[in-house]
Design a protein around this motif. Structure first.
Motif, PDB file in Angstrom:
ATOM      1  N   ALA A 113      75.954  70.857 -85.547  1.00  0.00           N
ATOM      2  CA  ALA A 113      76.692  71.009 -86.799  1.00  0.00           C
ATOM      3  C   ALA A 113      78.128  71.390 -86.505  1.00  0.00           C
ATOM      4  O   ALA A 113      78.427  72.195 -85.648  1.00  0.00           O
ATOM      5  CB  ALA A 113      76.026  72.076 -87.671  1.00  0.00           C
ATOM      6  N   PRO A 114      79.069  70.780 -87.228  1.00  0.00           N
ATOM      7  CA  PRO A 114      80.464  71.132 -87.008  1.00  0.00           C
ATOM      8  C   PRO A 114      80.745  72.559 -87.424  1.00  0.00           C
ATOM      9  O   PRO A 114      80.103  73.127 -88.281  1.00  0.00           O
ATOM     10  CB  PRO A 114      81.221  70.135 -87.907  1.00  0.00           C
ATOM     11  CG  PRO A 114      80.228  69.693 -88.917  1.00  0.00           C
ATOM     12  CD  PRO A 114      78.898  69.766 -88.263  1.00  0.00           C
ATOM     13  N   SER A 115      81.746  73.142 -86.810  1.00  0.00           N
ATOM     14  CA  SER A 115      82.044  74.554 -87.041  1.00  0.00           C
ATOM     15  C   SER A 115      83.154  74.770 -88.043  1.00  0.00           C
ATOM     16  O   SER A 115      83.691  75.847 -88.156  1.00  0.00           O
ATOM     17  CB  SER A 115      82.449  75.210 -85.717  1.00  0.00           C
ATOM     18  OG  SER A 115      83.572  74.560 -85.170  1.00  0.00           O
ATOM     19  N   GLY A 116      83.488  73.747 -88.788  1.00  0.00           N
ATOM     20  CA  GLY A 116      84.559  73.882 -89.787  1.00  0.00           C
ATOM     21  C   GLY A 116      85.742  73.046 -89.387  1.00  0.00           C
ATOM     22  O   GLY A 116      85.940  72.722 -88.224  1.00  0.00           O
ATOM     23  N   GLY A 117      86.528  72.636 -90.346  1.00  0.00           N
ATOM     24  CA  GLY A 117      87.663  71.784 -90.051  1.00  0.00           C
ATOM     25  C   GLY A 117      88.839  72.144 -90.907  1.00  0.00           C
ATOM     26  O   GLY A 117      88.867  73.152 -91.592  1.00  0.00           O
ATOM     27  N   GLY A 118      89.849  71.308 -90.869  1.00  0.00           N
ATOM     28  CA  GLY A 118      91.060  71.577 -91.623  1.00  0.00           C
ATOM     29  C   GLY A 118      90.878  71.310 -93.097  1.00  0.00           C
ATOM     30  O   GLY A 118      90.067  70.517 -93.511  1.00  0.00           O
ATOM     31  N   SER A 119      91.656  71.996 -93.890  1.00  0.00           N
ATOM     32  CA  SER A 119      91.633  71.760 -95.326  1.00  0.00           C
ATOM     33  C   SER A 119      92.430  70.506 -95.626  1.00  0.00           C
ATOM     34  O   SER A 119      93.205  70.032 -94.808  1.00  0.00           O
ATOM     35  CB  SER A 119      92.229  72.964 -96.052  1.00  0.00           C
ATOM     36  OG  SER A 119      93.572  73.122 -95.684  1.00  0.00           O
ATOM     37  N   GLU A 176      62.995  66.917 -93.187  1.00  0.00           N
ATOM     38  CA  GLU A 176      63.079  66.506 -91.784  1.00  0.00           C
ATOM     39  C   GLU A 176      63.793  65.176 -91.637  1.00  0.00           C
ATOM     40  O   GLU A 176      64.634  64.994 -90.743  1.00  0.00           O
ATOM     41  CB  GLU A 176      61.675  66.446 -91.177  1.00  0.00           C
ATOM     42  CG  GLU A 176      61.005  67.804 -91.049  1.00  0.00           C
ATOM     43  CD  GLU A 176      59.647  67.705 -90.376  1.00  0.00           C
ATOM     44  OE1 GLU A 176      59.367  66.664 -89.753  1.00  0.00           O
ATOM     45  OE2 GLU A 176      58.863  68.664 -90.479  1.00  0.00           O
ATOM     46  N   THR A 177      63.458  64.198 -92.518  1.00  0.00           N
ATOM     47  CA  THR A 177      64.118  62.897 -92.450  1.00  0.00           C
ATOM     48  C   THR A 177      65.596  63.027 -92.791  1.00  0.00           C
ATOM     49  O   THR A 177      66.450  62.400 -92.165  1.00  0.00           O
ATOM     50  CB  THR A 177      63.438  61.902 -93.398  1.00  0.00           C
ATOM     51  OG1 THR A 177      62.042  61.830 -93.085  1.00  0.00           O
ATOM     52  CG2 THR A 177      64.044  60.513 -93.262  1.00  0.00           C
ATOM     53  N   LEU A 216      71.363  63.019 -91.114  1.00  0.00           N
ATOM     54  CA  LEU A 216      72.620  63.751 -90.945  1.00  0.00           C
ATOM     55  C   LEU A 216      72.965  63.920 -89.467  1.00  0.00           C
ATOM     56  O   LEU A 216      74.144  63.886 -89.081  1.00  0.00           O
ATOM     57  CB  LEU A 216      72.526  65.102 -91.642  1.00  0.00           C
ATOM     58  CG  LEU A 216      72.405  65.025 -93.175  1.00  0.00           C
ATOM     59  CD1 LEU A 216      72.170  66.410 -93.766  1.00  0.00           C
ATOM     60  CD2 LEU A 216      73.644  64.392 -93.795  1.00  0.00           C
ATOM     61  N   ASP A 217      71.941  64.092 -88.610  1.00  0.00           N
ATOM     62  CA  ASP A 217      72.177  64.107 -87.165  1.00  0.00           C
ATOM     63  C   ASP A 217      72.782  62.783 -86.711  1.00  0.00           C
ATOM     64  O   ASP A 217      73.678  62.743 -85.851  1.00  0.00           O
ATOM     65  CB  ASP A 217      70.868  64.348 -86.408  1.00  0.00           C
ATOM     66  CG  ASP A 217      70.421  65.805 -86.453  1.00  0.00           C
ATOM     67  OD1 ASP A 217      71.250  66.675 -86.764  1.00  0.00           O
ATOM     68  OD2 ASP A 217      69.231  66.066 -86.169  1.00  0.00           O
ATOM     69  N   LEU A 218      72.272  61.680 -87.287  1.00  0.00           N
ATOM     70  CA  LEU A 218      72.797  60.354 -86.947  1.00  0.00           C
ATOM     71  C   LEU A 218      74.271  60.256 -87.317  1.00  0.00           C
ATOM     72  O   LEU A 218      75.086  59.742 -86.526  1.00  0.00           O
ATOM     73  CB  LEU A 218      71.987  59.280 -87.677  1.00  0.00           C
ATOM     74  CG  LEU A 218      72.576  57.862 -87.657  1.00  0.00           C
ATOM     75  CD1 LEU A 218      72.656  57.334 -86.234  1.00  0.00           C
ATOM     76  CD2 LEU A 218      71.743  56.926 -88.535  1.00  0.00           C
ATOM     77  N   LEU A 219      74.649  60.740 -88.497  1.00  0.00           N
ATOM     78  CA  LEU A 219      76.052  60.685 -88.888  1.00  0.00           C
ATOM     79  C   LEU A 219      76.920  61.512 -87.945  1.00  0.00           C
ATOM     80  O   LEU A 219      78.041  61.102 -87.593  1.00  0.00           O
ATOM     81  CB  LEU A 219      76.218  61.188 -90.327  1.00  0.00           C
ATOM     82  CG  LEU A 219      75.581  60.326 -91.417  1.00  0.00           C
ATOM     83  CD1 LEU A 219      75.858  60.939 -92.788  1.00  0.00           C
ATOM     84  CD2 LEU A 219      76.072  58.896 -91.361  1.00  0.00           C
ATOM     85  N   ARG A 238      77.199  70.695 -92.236  1.00  0.00           N
ATOM     86  CA  ARG A 238      77.671  69.451 -91.620  1.00  0.00           C
ATOM     87  C   ARG A 238      79.155  69.172 -91.810  1.00  0.00           C
ATOM     88  O   ARG A 238      79.745  68.455 -91.011  1.00  0.00           O
ATOM     89  CB  ARG A 238      76.871  68.264 -92.192  1.00  0.00           C
ATOM     90  CG  ARG A 238      75.363  68.397 -92.044  1.00  0.00           C
ATOM     91  CD  ARG A 238      74.949  68.302 -90.598  1.00  0.00           C
ATOM     92  NE  ARG A 238      73.500  68.444 -90.465  1.00  0.00           N
ATOM     93  CZ  ARG A 238      72.781  67.894 -89.495  1.00  0.00           C
ATOM     94  NH1 ARG A 238      73.379  67.161 -88.576  1.00  0.00           N
ATOM     95  NH2 ARG A 238      71.489  68.087 -89.427  1.00  0.00           N
ATOM     96  N   ALA A 239      79.738  69.666 -92.895  1.00  0.00           N
ATOM     97  CA  ALA A 239      81.097  69.253 -93.228  1.00  0.00           C
ATOM     98  C   ALA A 239      82.140  70.126 -92.551  1.00  0.00           C
ATOM     99  O   ALA A 239      81.934  71.322 -92.341  1.00  0.00           O
ATOM    100  CB  ALA A 239      81.290  69.291 -94.746  1.00  0.00           C
TER     101      ALA A 239
END
Length: 526
Positions: free
Chosen positions: A258-264, A447-448, A453-456, A480-481
């Motif tokens: 999972a991403p740890s956060g990004g820019g606004s 689970e699916t 989301l893992d695929l993305l 995820r975002a």
């Protein structure tokens, strides 16, 4: 409301009885539903839970005397109010009056050429004893208000295409309630609803079931929701009933990578757990959009850095789907601009922005096999051989967790979750730079959904795919975002890094989405 929608026990007479129902492909092969037995009594709410493709919808359809194209009843009996729904004469007496159905694809039950007020009025005339123009109009308004929709003339005159996914779902529910049925069969009734409305659906069911001895069969992949609203829950695996009882609250799904956060929006892109971003991205400036004479998007501006994931959240009807369609060029802009900048990334053939629509049934040609749906864009974009496109179609299906035998099927022969994953695979076949996903996990079990989301996340790491995720799943957005954009009545009311917006929200709309009826907010990974 947080309690279960029940009436006093013991329950009254049995409304529906299923004995040994077995459903399988007409051409042979393993059954999709095996020896199913259950009963639904007046005043009871019975839940059915299971993974995508476990046979939940086939069981629900059986109470309507219906099987999906390509399937047949191999054994068993079904009785509703003592009648056989598979008998044509009995079915005419049952449908709409004794038993009503709300399916996974609510938009498919709405006539695209008729205004919603007209459609509900016709259902009232056909299925109830209400007479006279004034009485019918009053009942239409009552039904719209009962499902938390406006009842004014302007809303009644909308066409289905002018509704959000959640609004279409509630209009379809109003249609199902038009004849005051004794038994409601609801297949994924909260899949298109935001957390506030999903919680409201629980209260709505409680109010609806207080009318006489009405009962409900609820199909869902969400065990927590079913456990809160049902008197009893049966669990399906591989087409078999393998257990029953109110499920324990599930532990949170822990996503991988999972991403740890990004820019606004507007900030420079930065490296995330999904890999370093490249120059460029999707730039939206001053976007306005209308439906007919009604403005639905107002001065929307945001930046999605290349290789990042931006989640767009908001209540049903806030403009999320219209924004998604504008980004993909499928809804005209009244003003503003949407621009993709390649930066230093290699150019690809095909449109840079592609949409995975919320209504997977409507997005797929019902007469076309899955194989044809996948190989056509593959050959159009890649220009390769038929054999190469066929091999790539198999690879894409496996990426989204489907077997090769799905290639020969048509959309009507698939479950809602399978159709949603086919729609994702077809969009990936077009080789987009930006993938706009409108509720792509709404019909999937936990689970699916986590695997998709893992695929993305993987696609963001390797080919540098940029993702815009329109979702009601705030836990998925949190996990995820990189950044979150909150819409309300067509306006951006809050935007910023996910680990700020979904932990310390500044706007009242965001706070309400995070904790409807005082419930807990989703856990954001640190």
């Amino acid at each position: 409301m947080t309690g279960r929608a029940t009436v006093s026990a013991p329950y009254a007479a049995t409304l529906a009885e299923v004995g040994g129902l077995t459903v399988g492909p007409s051409a042979g092969g393993p059954p999709v539903l095996r020896d199913a037995c259950l009963s639904v009594r007046a005043g009871q709410v019975l839940g059915v839970v299971g993974r995508s493709g476990s046979g939940k919808s086939s069981l629900a359809h059986g109470l309507l005397g219906h099987v999906r194209p390509g399937l047949e009843v191999r054994a068993g009996t079904v009785r509703v109010a003592g009648l056989d729904p598979f008998d044509r004469a009995d079915a005419r007496r049952l449908r709409g009056r004794v038993v009503s159905f709300l399916g996974q694809d609510p938009a498919s039950s709405l006539n695209p050429a008729l205004r919603i007020g007209t459609q509900i009025a016709e259902a009232v005339r056909l299925r109830s004893t209400v007479a006279g123009g004034g009485g019918v109009r009053a009942r239409v308004e009552e039904l719209l208000l009962s499902v938390r929709l406006p009842a004014d003339r302007s809303f009644r005159r909308r066409l289905p295409r002018e509704l959000s996914g959640g609004q279409a779902q509630r209009v379809a529910l109003a249609l199902a309630l038009a004849g005051r049925p004794s038994l409601l069969v609801l297949d994924e009734p909260t899949s298109g609803l935001d957390p506030v409305l999903a919680d409201g659906m629980r209260a709505l069911l409680a109010e609806t079931l207080r009318e006489g001895d009405r009962a409900a069969l609820l199909v869902s992949h969400d065990p927590a929701w079913l456990g809160a609203v049902s008197d009893d829950v049966i669990r399906l695996e591989g087409g078999r009933i393998v257990g029953r009882g109110i499920p324990a609250a599930p532990s949170p799904v822990q996503p991988s990578g999972a991403p740890s956060g990004g820019g606004s929006p507007g900030e420079a892109p930065r490296a995330t757990a999904a890999g370093p971003v490249v120059d460029g991205g999707l730039l939206v400036r001053g976007l306005h959009a209308v439906h007919g004479r009604s403005a639905v998007l107002h001065d929307v501006s945001l930046t999605v850095p290349a290789g990042s994931c931006t989640a767009v959240v908001g209540a049903s009807g806030s403009g999320k789907t219209t924004l998604a369609r504008c980004l993909a060029g499928l809804h005209p802009k009244a003003a503003g601009s949407v621009e993709w900048r390649d930066g230093g990334a290699p150019r690809r053939r095909g449109a840079p922005v592609q949409l995975v629509a919320q209504d997977a049934r409507g997005a797929l040609n019902p007469r076309e096999s899955v194989g044809t749906a996948l190989t056509r864009p593959l050959r159009g974009v890649g220009g390769g051989s038929a054999r190469g496109a066929s091999d790539e179609a198999v690879r894409l299906l496996r990426l989204v967790g489907l077997d090769e035998d799905v290639l020969a099927r048509r959309p009507g022969e698939l479950s809602g979750g399978q159709r949603q994953r086919v729609a994702l695979a077809r969009t990936l076949a077009a080789g987009p730079r930006v993938l706009v996903c409108d509720e792509i996990t709404s019909a999937l079990d936990r689970e699916t959904a986590a695997r998709v989301l893992d695929l993305l996340d993987e696609l963001r790491r390797t080919p540098g795919l940029t993702v815009v995720m329109v979702t009601h799943d705030l836990a998925a957005a949190a996990q995820r975002a990189d950044q979150v954009v909150v819409l309300d009545e067509g306006r951006v009311v809050e935007a910023g890094p996910a680990d700020r917006v979904l932990v310390d929200p500044e706007h009242a709309v965001t706070r309400k989405l995070l904790a409807p009826e005082g419930g807990p907010a989703p856990t954001v990974p640190k």
